[in-house]
Design a protein around this motif. Structure first.
Motif, PDB file in Angstrom:
ATOM      1  N   PHE A  19       0.808  -1.214   0.000  1.00 16.75           N
ATOM      2  CA  PHE A  19       0.000   0.000   0.000  1.00 16.75           C
ATOM      3  C   PHE A  19       0.847   1.272   0.000  1.00 16.75           C
ATOM      4  N   LEU A  20       2.090   1.166   0.379  1.00 21.41           N
ATOM      5  CA  LEU A  20       2.967   2.334   0.220  1.00 21.41           C
ATOM      6  C   LEU A  20       3.198   2.608  -1.269  1.00 21.41           C
ATOM      7  N   LEU A  21       3.188   1.551  -2.056  1.00 26.55           N
ATOM      8  CA  LEU A  21       3.307   1.747  -3.511  1.00 26.55           C
ATOM      9  C   LEU A  21       2.076   2.485  -4.039  1.00 26.55           C
TER      10      LEU A  21
ATOM     11  N   ASN B 189       0.167   1.771 -13.245  1.00 27.53           N
ATOM     12  CA  ASN B 189       0.749   1.784 -11.905  1.00 27.53           C
ATOM     13  C   ASN B 189       0.029   0.831 -10.965  1.00 27.53           C
ATOM     14  N   ASN B 190      -1.294   0.774 -11.082  1.00 24.83           N
ATOM     15  CA  ASN B 190      -2.040  -0.128 -10.202  1.00 24.83           C
ATOM     16  C   ASN B 190      -1.698  -1.581 -10.485  1.00 24.83           C
ATOM     17  N   ILE B 191      -1.608  -1.903 -11.767  1.00 25.27           N
ATOM     18  CA  ILE B 191      -1.294  -3.287 -12.130  1.00 25.27           C
ATOM     19  C   ILE B 191       0.118  -3.647 -11.664  1.00 25.27           C
ATOM     20  N   VAL B 192       1.046  -2.754 -11.915  1.00 28.63           N
ATOM     21  CA  VAL B 192       2.440  -3.042 -11.545  1.00 28.63           C
ATOM     22  C   VAL B 192       2.578  -3.158 -10.020  1.00 28.63           C
ATOM     23  N   ALA B 193       1.924  -2.252  -9.303  1.00 27.74           N
ATOM     24  CA  ALA B 193       2.011  -2.297  -7.835  1.00 27.74           C
ATOM     25  C   ALA B 193       1.424  -3.599  -7.308  1.00 27.74           C
TER      26      ALA B 193
ATOM     27  N   ALA C  40       1.097  -6.431  -8.912  1.00 35.65           N
ATOM     28  CA  ALA C  40       1.967  -7.549  -9.293  1.00 35.65           C
ATOM     29  C   ALA C  40       3.193  -7.616  -8.393  1.00 35.65           C
ATOM     30  N   MET C  41       3.763  -6.451  -8.100  1.00 36.68           N
ATOM     31  CA  MET C  41       4.941  -6.436  -7.229  1.00 36.68           C
ATOM     32  C   MET C  41       4.591  -6.890  -5.818  1.00 36.68           C
ATOM     33  N   GLY C  42       3.372  -6.561  -5.410  1.00 36.25           N
ATOM     34  CA  GLY C  42       2.925  -6.994  -4.083  1.00 36.25           C
ATOM     35  C   GLY C  42       2.742  -8.494  -4.022  1.00 36.25           C
ATOM     36  N   LEU C  43       2.066  -9.025  -5.046  1.00 37.66           N
ATOM     37  CA  LEU C  43       1.801 -10.479  -5.077  1.00 37.66           C
ATOM     38  C   LEU C  43       3.102 -11.266  -5.195  1.00 37.66           C
ATOM     39  N   ALA C  44       3.907 -10.875  -6.169  1.00 43.87           N
ATOM     40  CA  ALA C  44       5.140 -11.631  -6.415  1.00 43.87           C
ATOM     41  C   ALA C  44       6.185 -11.370  -5.337  1.00 43.87           C
TER      42      ALA C  44
ATOM     43  N   MET D 151       7.338   5.295 -13.202  1.00 39.80           N
ATOM     44  CA  MET D 151       6.276   4.620 -13.960  1.00 39.80           C
ATOM     45  C   MET D 151       5.286   5.639 -14.529  1.00 39.80           C
ATOM     46  N   ALA D 152       4.908   6.612 -13.684  1.00 41.38           N
ATOM     47  CA  ALA D 152       3.941   7.623 -14.128  1.00 41.38           C
ATOM     48  C   ALA D 152       4.535   8.465 -15.256  1.00 41.38           C
ATOM     49  N   GLY D 153       5.806   8.818 -15.108  1.00 44.72           N
ATOM     50  CA  GLY D 153       6.477   9.605 -16.139  1.00 44.72           C
ATOM     51  C   GLY D 153       6.595   8.825 -17.430  1.00 44.72           C
ATOM     52  N   TRP D 154       6.859   7.567 -17.298  1.00 40.20           N
ATOM     53  CA  TRP D 154       7.015   6.702 -18.459  1.00 40.20           C
ATOM     54  C   TRP D 154       5.672   6.535 -19.177  1.00 40.20           C
TER      55      TRP D 154
END
Lengths: 310, 421
Positions: free
Chosen positions: B233-235, B336-340, B342-346, B322-325
């Protein structure tokens, strides 16, 4: 010396030439109107003047100095009122004013005092603690204007500041701007409202397709149409070509031809009564002829072949 | 510096006036931690599982079964079990209503068959299918009990008739006869001593004194879950903060900024600083509030604090990058939501790393900063793993720094080019 001078400003976006060799000057205390329909290049011009866009060619001079020779100092000279409301919805009117004032270089106390002064002038002192999202459209416009005035700029750029507000609020804003000009502020005012340009601006530049087509006072522009003689002929012109009528081309210039209406200006200083007589004698069935002072719309019509309102 | 402070104050004020998005990202992980933590035993210091409520249905109603019933009320067992003596029907009803974990049925004729040894005796166990751990524990314990009863039956079989007389006396058990029978049984056991004692395999129970003093007898499930939730959630919080740059563009305040100040660096930097401040505040609420609400005793608060700081630095940089990209607000929102997530799950934020699929666990998870935070905090708390928090904190700082610089450059470039939605 003029406060603002643009020289042959040009800007292209891909295939579109948005602005082509635009040049004009605005003197201290003058309200200069840039009049044109939507998409004419007004906002692009103002964006180049305030440094939001770099021109592909041409120069912007502020009090004789090139804008880009010292962009920060140039920005301090001017206040910009963008076309759309550019405020923080979650901050109060006063907080917005103080924030933009401080960003423009004012100290904390100075920003506080100036915000109070502007809130009084803009008749918003009683709502200073309300957040912007609780303001009406007109009130937002006034704060939007106030934010640009916090640092007392010598040049004020107003990009259609009265769009979407009621007539009363518009009158208040225009009156306020007129007072600013009377106080010596140079004002560049873009609009597509004819009435505003006619009654509010001291000099007007008519812009279309990125080019300034004509420039001058209202009288100067009216003279382009042959002084103050414009005639509206109500007649069945569907099948006729006015240029074919004998002697017509020598005496009149067609500004607009519709199926049931013909708008013409007199060539040279003809007597209006004589003109009326000649128009009533045209080889078509004429229902009515009206003589009127030429408006900016007529000028625009003459210059572009279409109405500004189209 | 003044501009940064000015802009930071402005953004904090805006966040204060519109706190809902921030509160959601603080409230949801706390709620999830509470729910999962409570489901897995919370931080109960006396028993991780609580007392197991089990029904004993004594259809035999003999002195021996009375003796068995009595053992369940002994102090050791009563710490773990809460026996309810009921009829079969009452027990079944209570199981259906999920008020019991299991029911042990002692069938009629149990004592007679047990002592005679002519027929094998059966204890019946009815488990509550709606529960998982408690009925399984009862089943295991019943297995131990039947083994014990089996040994006992083999010992008393030669004296079957005598035992039967002792229990069958109308005026109640004959205790003097019982005493001599017990003595005889004891002599038999004595003859078996060389086979039984000393035991060849032993069990030694060691309790770590430090852990017992600070955490009670059990570990704190919240302390295990909270770091994962915080990392994830910090992400999200970082994403919310840095995407404010796009909101500035949408509100046209970005354009106004450009008419007042030269260059975009102060604006982008201020937004990154804002993101960092918001993350630190959120992290402090997670870890500080977690200590208060969930009674987590952080064993190395300094290490946790430094990890939080460096992870916030990383999260702000990563999400800004990510937002800039992404370049556009809507695209950044989705990406960003998807990446966050995924990073949380993995990264083992939601499930322990050991539960993840093999490939993920061995080749992806170790490279994810979410996992670094989770593993490092758990390592400081439970002494698990070999993660060095200082090393991970340094790594997070370096990566965060690189990402922040890249993000600032990216944003400046996009905003300078005037790219719009």
């Amino acid at each position: 010396m003029s406060v603002l001078k643009t020289e042959r400003l040009s800007k292209r976006f891909g295939e579109v030439q948005a602005v082509r060799e635009v040049g004009f000057e605005v003197a201290a205390g003058e309200i200069y109107g840039l009049l044109g329909p939507n998409g004419a290049g007004k906002t692009t011009t103002i964006s180049m003047v305030c440094g939001l866009l770099q021109p592909d060619a041409g120069k912007v001079r502020l009090k004789g100095r090139d804008f880009w020779s010292d962009p920060q100092a140039s920005r301090k000279l001017m206040g910009v009122v963008p076309q759309e409301i550019a405020l923080y919805d979650d901050l109060t009117g006063r907080e917005n004013l103080e924030f933009w004032g401080r960003l423009a270089g004012l100290g904390r106390a100075e920003a506080r005092d100036r915000a109070g002064e502007l809130l009084e002038t803009l008749s918003l002192a009683d709502r200073e603690k309300d957040v912007i999202k609780q303001y009406s459209g007109g009130m937002k416009r006034r704060i939007n204007l106030g934010c640009a005035l916090m640092h007392r700029p010598e040049l004020l750029l107003l990009d259609e500041p009265t769009v979407g507000i009621d007539p009363q609020a518009r009158r208040n804003i225009l009156e306020f701007i007129r007072k600013l000009a009377a106080g010596g502020t140079a004002i560049l005012y873009t609009t597509h409202y004819l009435e505003e340009a006619e009654f509010f601006c001291q000099r007007i530049g008519i812009i279309d397709h990125g080019q300034i087509l004509a420039e001058g006072t209202l009288t100067d522009l009216q003279r382009l149409l042959g002084g103050d003689q414009v005639f509206v002929v109500e007649a069945d012109c569907k099948t006729s070509q006015p240029e074919d009528w004998p002697g017509f081309k020598d005496r009149f210039r067609v500004l607009q031809k519709l199926d049931q209406q013909l708008v013409v200006s007199a060539v040279g200083g003809s007597d209006p009564a004589e003109c009326l007589k000649q128009l009533l004698a045209l080889p078509v069935r004429v229902g009515n002829v009206t003589w009127k002072r030429p408006s900016l719309n007529d000028v625009f019509l003459q210059l572009t072949g279409r109405e500004l309102r189209e | 510096m003044n501009i940064l402070v000015l802009m930071l104050v402005k953004d904090l004020r805006r966040a204060w006036r519109n706190p809902v998005p921030w509160l959601i990202h603080i409230g949801v992980p706390v709620l999830i931690t509470a729910l999962i933590g409570l489901a897995f035993g919370g931080s109960d210091k006396t028993s991780a599982l609580g007392r197991i409520k089990v029904a004993v249905v004594d259809e035999d109603d003999s002195a021996l079964t009375g003796f068995l019933r009595g053992t369940l009320n002994q102090r050791e067992l009563s710490d773990r079990f809460e026996p309810v003596f009921a009829t079969r029907n009452e027990a079944l009803v209570q199981i259906l209503e999920n008020r019991l974990s299991a029911a042990i049925i002692i069938p009629s004729g149990f004592t007679r068959d047990f002592l005679s040894g002519e027929r094998s005796v059966v204890l019946e166990l009815i488990k509550n299918p709606a529960q998982s751990f408690h009925p399984a524990i009862v089943e295991e314990l019943l297995g131990v009990l039947t083994t014990g009863l089996d040994i006992l039956a083999r010992l008393v079989r030669p004296d079957y008739e005598s035992w039967q007389q002792v229990f069958d006396r109308p005026e109640g058990p004959d205790f003097s006869s019982m005493a001599s029978l017990i003595q005889r049984t004891g002599q038999r056991l004595e003859s078996a001593r060389p086979y039984l004692y000393p035991p060849l395999v032993g069990l030694e129970k060691v309790e770590r004194a430090e852990a017992a003093r600070t955490e009670g007898k059990t570990w704190n499930a919240f302390a295990f879950i909270l770091p994962g939730m915080a990392a994830l959630f910090l992400l999200f919080q970082a994403d919310n903060a840095v995407r404010d740059l796009y909101r500035e563009r949408r509100f046209r305040t970005l354009e106004r900024f450009q008419t007042v100040r030269e260059g975009l660096l102060p604006l982008v930097t201020a937004k990154v600083v804002f993101a960092l401040v918001m993350l630190l505040l959120t992290g402090m609420i997670f870890f500080g509030g977690g200590a208060l609400v969930f009674r987590i005793h952080w064993k190395q608060p300094l290490a946790v604090g430094i990890l939080l700081l460096t992870y916030s630095f990383f999260a702000a940089g990563f999400m800004a990058f990510m937002a800039g990209w992404a370049g556009k607000e809507k695209r950044a929102d989705v990406l960003n939501n998807i990446v966050a997530m995924a990073m949380g799950l993995a990264g083992g934020c939601m499930f322990p790393r050991e539960q993840l699929p093999g490939f993920l666990r061995d080749h992806i998870t170790p490279w994810l900063p979410t996992n670094w935070l989770v593993e490092a905090v758990r390592a400081t708390q439970f002494g698990e793993g070999d993660a060095s928090w200082a090393h991970l904190a340094l790594r997070l700082s370096l990566i965060g720094g690189v990402l922040l610089v890249s993000a600032t450059w990216l944003f400046q470039r996009r905003l300078r080019l005037g790219e719009r939605e």
